[in-house]
Design a protein around this motif. Structure first.
Motif, PDB file in Angstrom:
ATOM      1  N   ASP A  53       0.868  -1.168   0.000  1.00  0.00           N
ATOM      2  CA  ASP A  53       0.000   0.000   0.000  1.00  0.00           C
ATOM      3  C   ASP A  53       0.909   1.224   0.000  1.00  0.00           C
ATOM      4  O   ASP A  53       1.845   1.319   0.795  1.00  0.00           O
ATOM      5  CB  ASP A  53      -0.870  -0.025   1.251  1.00  0.00           C
ATOM      6  CG  ASP A  53      -1.927   1.068   1.268  1.00  0.00           C
ATOM      7  OD1 ASP A  53      -1.686   2.151   0.704  1.00  0.00           O
ATOM      8  OD2 ASP A  53      -2.988   0.849   1.884  1.00  0.00           O
ATOM      9  N   SER A  91      -1.730   9.972 -10.388  1.00  0.00           N
ATOM     10  CA  SER A  91      -2.725   9.242  -9.599  1.00  0.00           C
ATOM     11  C   SER A  91      -3.717   8.561 -10.524  1.00  0.00           C
ATOM     12  O   SER A  91      -4.442   9.234 -11.276  1.00  0.00           O
ATOM     13  CB  SER A  91      -3.458  10.194  -8.655  1.00  0.00           C
ATOM     14  OG  SER A  91      -4.564   9.554  -8.050  1.00  0.00           O
ATOM     15  N   ASP A  92      -3.751   7.236 -10.466  1.00  0.00           N
ATOM     16  CA  ASP A  92      -4.734   6.463 -11.233  1.00  0.00           C
ATOM     17  C   ASP A  92      -5.285   5.386 -10.307  1.00  0.00           C
ATOM     18  O   ASP A  92      -5.107   4.192 -10.524  1.00  0.00           O
ATOM     19  CB  ASP A  92      -4.071   5.851 -12.471  1.00  0.00           C
ATOM     20  CG  ASP A  92      -5.089   5.281 -13.444  1.00  0.00           C
ATOM     21  OD1 ASP A  92      -6.286   5.609 -13.314  1.00  0.00           O
ATOM     22  OD2 ASP A  92      -4.684   4.509 -14.334  1.00  0.00           O
ATOM     23  N   GLY A  93      -5.957   5.852  -9.249  1.00  0.00           N
ATOM     24  CA  GLY A  93      -6.440   4.966  -8.200  1.00  0.00           C
ATOM     25  C   GLY A  93      -7.909   4.633  -8.337  1.00  0.00           C
ATOM     26  O   GLY A  93      -8.410   4.369  -9.429  1.00  0.00           O
ATOM     27  N   ALA A  94      -8.622   4.667  -7.222  1.00  0.00           N
ATOM     28  CA  ALA A  94     -10.032   4.275  -7.194  1.00  0.00           C
ATOM     29  C   ALA A  94     -10.883   5.211  -8.047  1.00  0.00           C
ATOM     30  O   ALA A  94     -10.674   6.418  -8.083  1.00  0.00           O
ATOM     31  CB  ALA A  94     -10.536   4.283  -5.754  1.00  0.00           C
ATOM     32  N   ASP A 134     -12.231  -0.591  -3.810  1.00  0.00           N
ATOM     33  CA  ASP A 134     -12.744   0.535  -4.585  1.00  0.00           C
ATOM     34  C   ASP A 134     -14.182   0.799  -4.164  1.00  0.00           C
ATOM     35  O   ASP A 134     -15.018  -0.114  -4.211  1.00  0.00           O
ATOM     36  CB  ASP A 134     -12.682   0.191  -6.076  1.00  0.00           C
ATOM     37  CG  ASP A 134     -13.130   1.342  -6.981  1.00  0.00           C
ATOM     38  OD1 ASP A 134     -13.204   2.486  -6.483  1.00  0.00           O
ATOM     39  OD2 ASP A 134     -13.393   1.087  -8.165  1.00  0.00           O
ATOM     40  N   TYR A 139      -9.499   8.708  -0.866  1.00  0.00           N
ATOM     41  CA  TYR A 139      -8.265   9.399  -1.254  1.00  0.00           C
ATOM     42  C   TYR A 139      -7.660  10.253  -0.138  1.00  0.00           C
ATOM     43  O   TYR A 139      -6.495  10.642  -0.217  1.00  0.00           O
ATOM     44  CB  TYR A 139      -8.526  10.307  -2.465  1.00  0.00           C
ATOM     45  CG  TYR A 139      -8.469   9.583  -3.788  1.00  0.00           C
ATOM     46  CD1 TYR A 139      -7.246   9.255  -4.365  1.00  0.00           C
ATOM     47  CD2 TYR A 139      -9.629   9.239  -4.468  1.00  0.00           C
ATOM     48  CE1 TYR A 139      -7.176   8.596  -5.586  1.00  0.00           C
ATOM     49  CE2 TYR A 139      -9.578   8.575  -5.688  1.00  0.00           C
ATOM     50  CZ  TYR A 139      -8.345   8.263  -6.246  1.00  0.00           C
ATOM     51  OH  TYR A 139      -8.285   7.607  -7.447  1.00  0.00           O
ATOM     52  N   HIS A 141      -4.162   9.599   1.280  1.00  0.00           N
ATOM     53  CA  HIS A 141      -3.148   9.753   0.239  1.00  0.00           C
ATOM     54  C   HIS A 141      -2.890  11.223  -0.060  1.00  0.00           C
ATOM     55  O   HIS A 141      -1.737  11.664  -0.163  1.00  0.00           O
ATOM     56  CB  HIS A 141      -3.592   9.025  -1.037  1.00  0.00           C
ATOM     57  CG  HIS A 141      -3.653   7.545  -0.891  1.00  0.00           C
ATOM     58  ND1 HIS A 141      -2.542   6.736  -0.968  1.00  0.00           N
ATOM     59  CD2 HIS A 141      -4.709   6.725  -0.644  1.00  0.00           C
ATOM     60  CE1 HIS A 141      -2.898   5.476  -0.793  1.00  0.00           C
ATOM     61  NE2 HIS A 141      -4.209   5.435  -0.595  1.00  0.00           N
ATOM     62  N   ASN A 146      -9.466   9.922 -13.551  1.00  0.00           N
ATOM     63  CA  ASN A 146     -10.705   9.411 -12.968  1.00  0.00           C
ATOM     64  C   ASN A 146     -11.852   9.578 -13.958  1.00  0.00           C
ATOM     65  O   ASN A 146     -11.635  10.029 -15.092  1.00  0.00           O
ATOM     66  CB  ASN A 146     -11.028  10.122 -11.654  1.00  0.00           C
ATOM     67  CG  ASN A 146     -11.557   9.177 -10.593  1.00  0.00           C
ATOM     68  OD1 ASN A 146     -12.716   8.781 -10.632  1.00  0.00           O
ATOM     69  ND2 ASN A 146     -10.705   8.791  -9.648  1.00  0.00           N
ATOM     70  N   PHE A 193      -0.538   4.305  -7.237  1.00  0.00           N
ATOM     71  CA  PHE A 193      -1.464   3.207  -7.530  1.00  0.00           C
ATOM     72  C   PHE A 193      -1.000   2.588  -8.841  1.00  0.00           C
ATOM     73  O   PHE A 193      -1.580   2.816  -9.900  1.00  0.00           O
ATOM     74  CB  PHE A 193      -2.895   3.737  -7.623  1.00  0.00           C
ATOM     75  CG  PHE A 193      -3.237   4.741  -6.545  1.00  0.00           C
ATOM     76  CD1 PHE A 193      -3.258   4.354  -5.202  1.00  0.00           C
ATOM     77  CD2 PHE A 193      -3.490   6.061  -6.857  1.00  0.00           C
ATOM     78  CE1 PHE A 193      -3.552   5.277  -4.203  1.00  0.00           C
ATOM     79  CE2 PHE A 193      -3.787   6.993  -5.869  1.00  0.00           C
ATOM     80  CZ  PHE A 193      -3.810   6.600  -4.526  1.00  0.00           C
ATOM     81  N   GLU A 226       2.251  -0.982  -5.798  1.00  0.00           N
ATOM     82  CA  GLU A 226       1.080  -1.754  -6.223  1.00  0.00           C
ATOM     83  C   GLU A 226       0.795  -2.798  -5.166  1.00  0.00           C
ATOM     84  O   GLU A 226       1.626  -3.654  -4.888  1.00  0.00           O
ATOM     85  CB  GLU A 226       1.315  -2.403  -7.590  1.00  0.00           C
ATOM     86  CG  GLU A 226       0.210  -3.352  -8.012  1.00  0.00           C
ATOM     87  CD  GLU A 226      -1.186  -2.724  -7.867  1.00  0.00           C
ATOM     88  OE1 GLU A 226      -2.072  -3.379  -7.254  1.00  0.00           O
ATOM     89  OE2 GLU A 226      -1.395  -1.584  -8.345  1.00  0.00           O
TER      90      GLU A 226
END
Length: 340
Positions: free
Chosen positions: A11, A27-30, A39, A50, A53, A71, A298, A319
């Motif tokens: 994490d 940032s290419d997260g949830a 998610d 977020y 983070h 997003n 991410f 990751e």
């Protein structure tokens, strides 16, 4: 040729402290679509997801750190207020238009009742330019307030800033403005203002435009306060680019074999939202210089890190999923990069 890259199977919240301060964050997260374990099922929960983070990004960021936030439109809208509250300034929104090939099935039926959604957003942020100056008593103020207040301390008329810069009225109209017309002074012009203020201003108030209280700000210090921008002519904020197919698309089904773990097979896409390398190269090259530090918290398949390595930047990625981590690691290693 070997390049430096760093990838952790963890994490990102557990490893931020070990990373050097970033020049840019990808940032290419949830997305708030329930696309992976953890998610949120809806975009309404994204701000909370977020929040820790963004707190770390804001704490570790430099004044010239930038952020690219991928997003959905509504997902980003739910997180944007938190980013602004955390000291990130909105600059512009890029639209990735995947085109008609993204449409599957009869989405225009009475059941669906919507136009086909074939877009994502990649929103660009800079840090709000807040600085702490010893000559201002250590108070943290917006840069535009500091530039004007320091000139006022000199006792000089404002119009003389134009003389210092060799312009008719641009200095007072742009650099001293306290509203939305304020413009970040280029290094060359700022150094003229600094030199003029310290030469002609009230001797009792010197130094002027000093961060440490003993020396005026240097050209190097000033240049490092603003993020780089390398403009590419002919490129707009609408990116017409089909979803990945062919050789660049990593294949494998999303068969879950253990908690938070996916092991791809040879048939379908291994990652539902793999980003094209050309788009990742575009954002990295636009906002960083060779040797700069790129964060990809991410990682997924680490397309941002691959692009960073190709362009001579140093990526630090995380990751949490072991399956994706393995693919990303192999992807980087296959490009003849070494882990230092």
């Amino acid at each position: 040729m070997n390049h430096e890259w760093h990838l952790s199977n963890a994490d990102a919240l557990e490893v931020y402290r070990d990373w050097p301060r970033p020049n840019t964050i990808i940032s290419d997260g949830a997305y708030g679509v329930g696309g992976f374990p953890g998610d949120p099922r809806t975009p309404a929960g994204l701000a909370e997801w977020y929040k820790p983070h963004i707190e770390e990004w804001s704490r570790r960021a430099k004044l010239n750190t930038t952020l690219w936030f991928w997003n959905t439109e509504v997902g980003w809208a739910n997180v944007h207020p938190l980013l602004e509250q955390s000291g990130w300034t909105y600059e512009f929104t890029n639209i990735w238009n995947k085109g008609i090939g993204q449409v599957a099935g009869n989405v225009n039926s009475k059941t669906i009742r919507r136009f086909p959604v074939v877009t994502e957003v990649c929103v660009f942020y800079t840090r709000t330019p807040l600085i702490s100056s010893a000559t201002a008593g250590g108070a943290t103020v917006h840069m535009k307030e500091w530039i004007l207040s320091e000139w006022k301390r000199t006792g000089l008329p404002r119009r003389l800033a134009n003389e210092a810069c060799g312009v008719k009225d641009a200095a007072t109209r742009k650099y001293f403005d306290q509203g939305w017309l304020w413009y970040f002074p280029p290094t060359e012009q700022m150094m003229k203002i600094v030199a003029y203020a310290n030469e002609h201003g009230d001797p009792n108030g010197r130094p002027y435009y000093s961060l440490n209280g003993s020396d005026p700000v240097s050209d190097q210090e000033w240049s490092e306060m603003r993020s780089p921008w390398h403009h590419e002519h002919g490129v707009t904020n609408v990116w017409d680019r089909p979803s990945l197919r062919g050789k660049e698309r990593y294949r494998g089904s999303m068969q879950r074999s253990a908690p938070r773990t996916y092991k791809p097979t040879a048939m379908s896409a291994s990652h539902l939202n793999q980003k094209p390398l050309d788009l990742m190269r575009r954002i990295v090259s636009a906002s960083t210089n060779p040797g700069d530090t790129v964060w990809e918290p991410f990682g997924g398949l680490c397309s941002g890190s691959v692009a960073a390595c190709e362009l001579g930047r140093i990526p630090w990625a995380a990751e949490i999923d072991p399956g994706f981590y393995e693919i990303a690691s192999e992807r980087l290693q296959s490009l003849d990069f070494r882990l230092l």
